[in-house]
Design a protein around this motif. Sequence first.
Motif, PDB file in Angstrom:
ATOM      1  N   THR A   1       0.749  -1.309   0.150  1.00 27.74           N
ATOM      2  CA  THR A   1      -0.199  -0.079  -0.047  1.00 27.74           C
ATOM      3  C   THR A   1       0.885   1.308   0.319  1.00 27.74           C
ATOM      4  N   ASN A   2       0.224   2.421  -0.400  1.00 28.05           N
ATOM      5  CA  ASN A   2       0.983   3.497   0.036  1.00 28.05           C
ATOM      6  C   ASN A   2       0.535   4.345   1.054  1.00 28.05           C
ATOM      7  N   THR A   3       1.197   5.071   1.885  1.00 25.21           N
ATOM      8  CA  THR A   3       0.766   5.670   3.286  1.00 25.21           C
ATOM      9  C   THR A   3       1.402   6.975   3.205  1.00 25.21           C
ATOM     10  N   PHE A   4       1.111   7.550   4.133  1.00 26.97           N
ATOM     11  CA  PHE A   4       1.776   9.160   4.496  1.00 26.97           C
ATOM     12  C   PHE A   4       2.634   8.832   5.592  1.00 26.97           C
ATOM     13  N   THR A   5       3.995   9.713   5.571  1.00 33.20           N
ATOM     14  CA  THR A   5       4.973   9.661   6.320  1.00 33.20           C
ATOM     15  C   THR A   5       4.795  10.789   7.361  1.00 33.20           C
ATOM     16  N   THR A   6       4.923  10.644   8.702  1.00 34.57           N
ATOM     17  CA  THR A   6       5.073  11.728   9.654  1.00 34.57           C
ATOM     18  C   THR A   6       6.846  11.627   9.716  1.00 34.57           C
ATOM     19  N   ASP A   7       7.490  12.704   9.226  1.00 42.49           N
ATOM     20  CA  ASP A   7       8.954  12.781   9.413  1.00 42.49           C
ATOM     21  C   ASP A   7       9.471  13.195  10.457  1.00 42.49           C
ATOM     22  N   LEU A   8      10.204  12.421  11.414  1.00 43.87           N
ATOM     23  CA  LEU A   8      10.612  13.353  12.857  1.00 43.87           C
ATOM     24  C   LEU A   8      12.454  13.033  12.720  1.00 43.87           C
ATOM     25  N   THR A   9      12.686  12.836  11.350  1.00 45.22           N
ATOM     26  CA  THR A   9      14.297  12.705  11.217  1.00 45.22           C
ATOM     27  C   THR A   9      14.875  14.296  11.711  1.00 45.22           C
ATOM     28  N   THR A  10      14.208  15.415  11.515  1.00 39.07           N
ATOM     29  CA  THR A  10      15.026  16.588  11.794  1.00 39.07           C
ATOM     30  C   THR A  10      14.655  16.929  13.216  1.00 39.07           C
ATOM     31  N   ALA A  11      14.140  16.302  14.021  1.00 36.37           N
ATOM     32  CA  ALA A  11      13.834  16.678  15.370  1.00 36.37           C
ATOM     33  C   ALA A  11      15.152  16.516  16.450  1.00 36.37           C
ATOM     34  N   SER A  12      15.467  17.333  17.276  1.00 35.22           N
ATOM     35  CA  SER A  12      16.849  17.212  18.075  1.00 35.22           C
ATOM     36  C   SER A  12      16.431  16.950  19.399  1.00 35.22           C
ATOM     37  N   SER A  13      15.269  16.955  19.831  1.00 35.70           N
ATOM     38  CA  SER A  13      14.900  16.679  21.253  1.00 35.70           C
ATOM     39  C   SER A  13      13.515  16.038  21.203  1.00 35.70           C
ATOM     40  N   ALA A  14      13.092  15.856  22.367  1.00 42.24           N
ATOM     41  CA  ALA A  14      11.917  14.899  22.465  1.00 42.24           C
ATOM     42  C   ALA A  14      10.666  15.565  21.538  1.00 42.24           C
ATOM     43  N   LYS A  15       9.786  14.569  20.752  1.00 41.91           N
ATOM     44  CA  LYS A  15       8.738  15.094  20.058  1.00 41.91           C
ATOM     45  C   LYS A  15       7.611  13.991  20.067  1.00 41.91           C
ATOM     46  N   SER A  16       6.545  14.762  20.273  1.00 41.61           N
ATOM     47  CA  SER A  16       5.129  13.913  20.444  1.00 41.61           C
ATOM     48  C   SER A  16       4.088  14.509  19.790  1.00 41.61           C
ATOM     49  N   GLY A  17       3.016  13.786  19.455  1.00 41.99           N
ATOM     50  CA  GLY A  17       1.843  14.256  18.745  1.00 41.99           C
ATOM     51  C   GLY A  17       1.087  13.082  18.480  1.00 41.99           C
TER      52      GLY A  17
END
Length: 188
Positions: free
Chosen positions: A59-75
Amino acid sequence: MTHLKKISFGISLLLVTSLAFAGCKKEEKNDDTQNTLVLLAAALNNPGDCAVTAGTRTTNTFTTDLTTASSAKSGVITQVGTVPIVGHQTSVLKITAKVGTTVAVTGKAFGIVYKSENCPLTTAVAQTVTTFTYAGNATDSSSQFTNSHEINGTSTLTFAQAGTHYYFFYAIPSRGQAATVTYAVTNL
């Protein structure tokens, strides 16, 4: 509906109809041809920015890209893909992990980790223990998808190997699952 989407929908409908009639004319099944047609229909009609193969499903899906995060990330994952015909939901988190990076996930879905720099995600399924471990409300679900775990509540995944990883979520709504999981990534 845009002109391109109408064409894609028309081609997909034509492919599915052809598949149905092909099955009526012949008792002998050709799984390779059918799989190719289903994959082509999915590619033409399913929005998303990342092609993923999980077991026998693509399938195709959407990416939530956190590769540029440098600290904690939530959502909460808000963009999900839909598997054509069956209506299952998919989503994926892209993470640049260090040894010890953790991802706490709350929701109900199947999870598969891929170690890959980019999409498509096919054979780069990461192995438990050598690449990551999971704990909490997650159980092995390899009978559903190779190297997968089923999340049922809150679970924590901890990376044992650094690099770019995709954490793919596959949800079957009829089982009460959803790909809109809540995530909290720490130690990036």
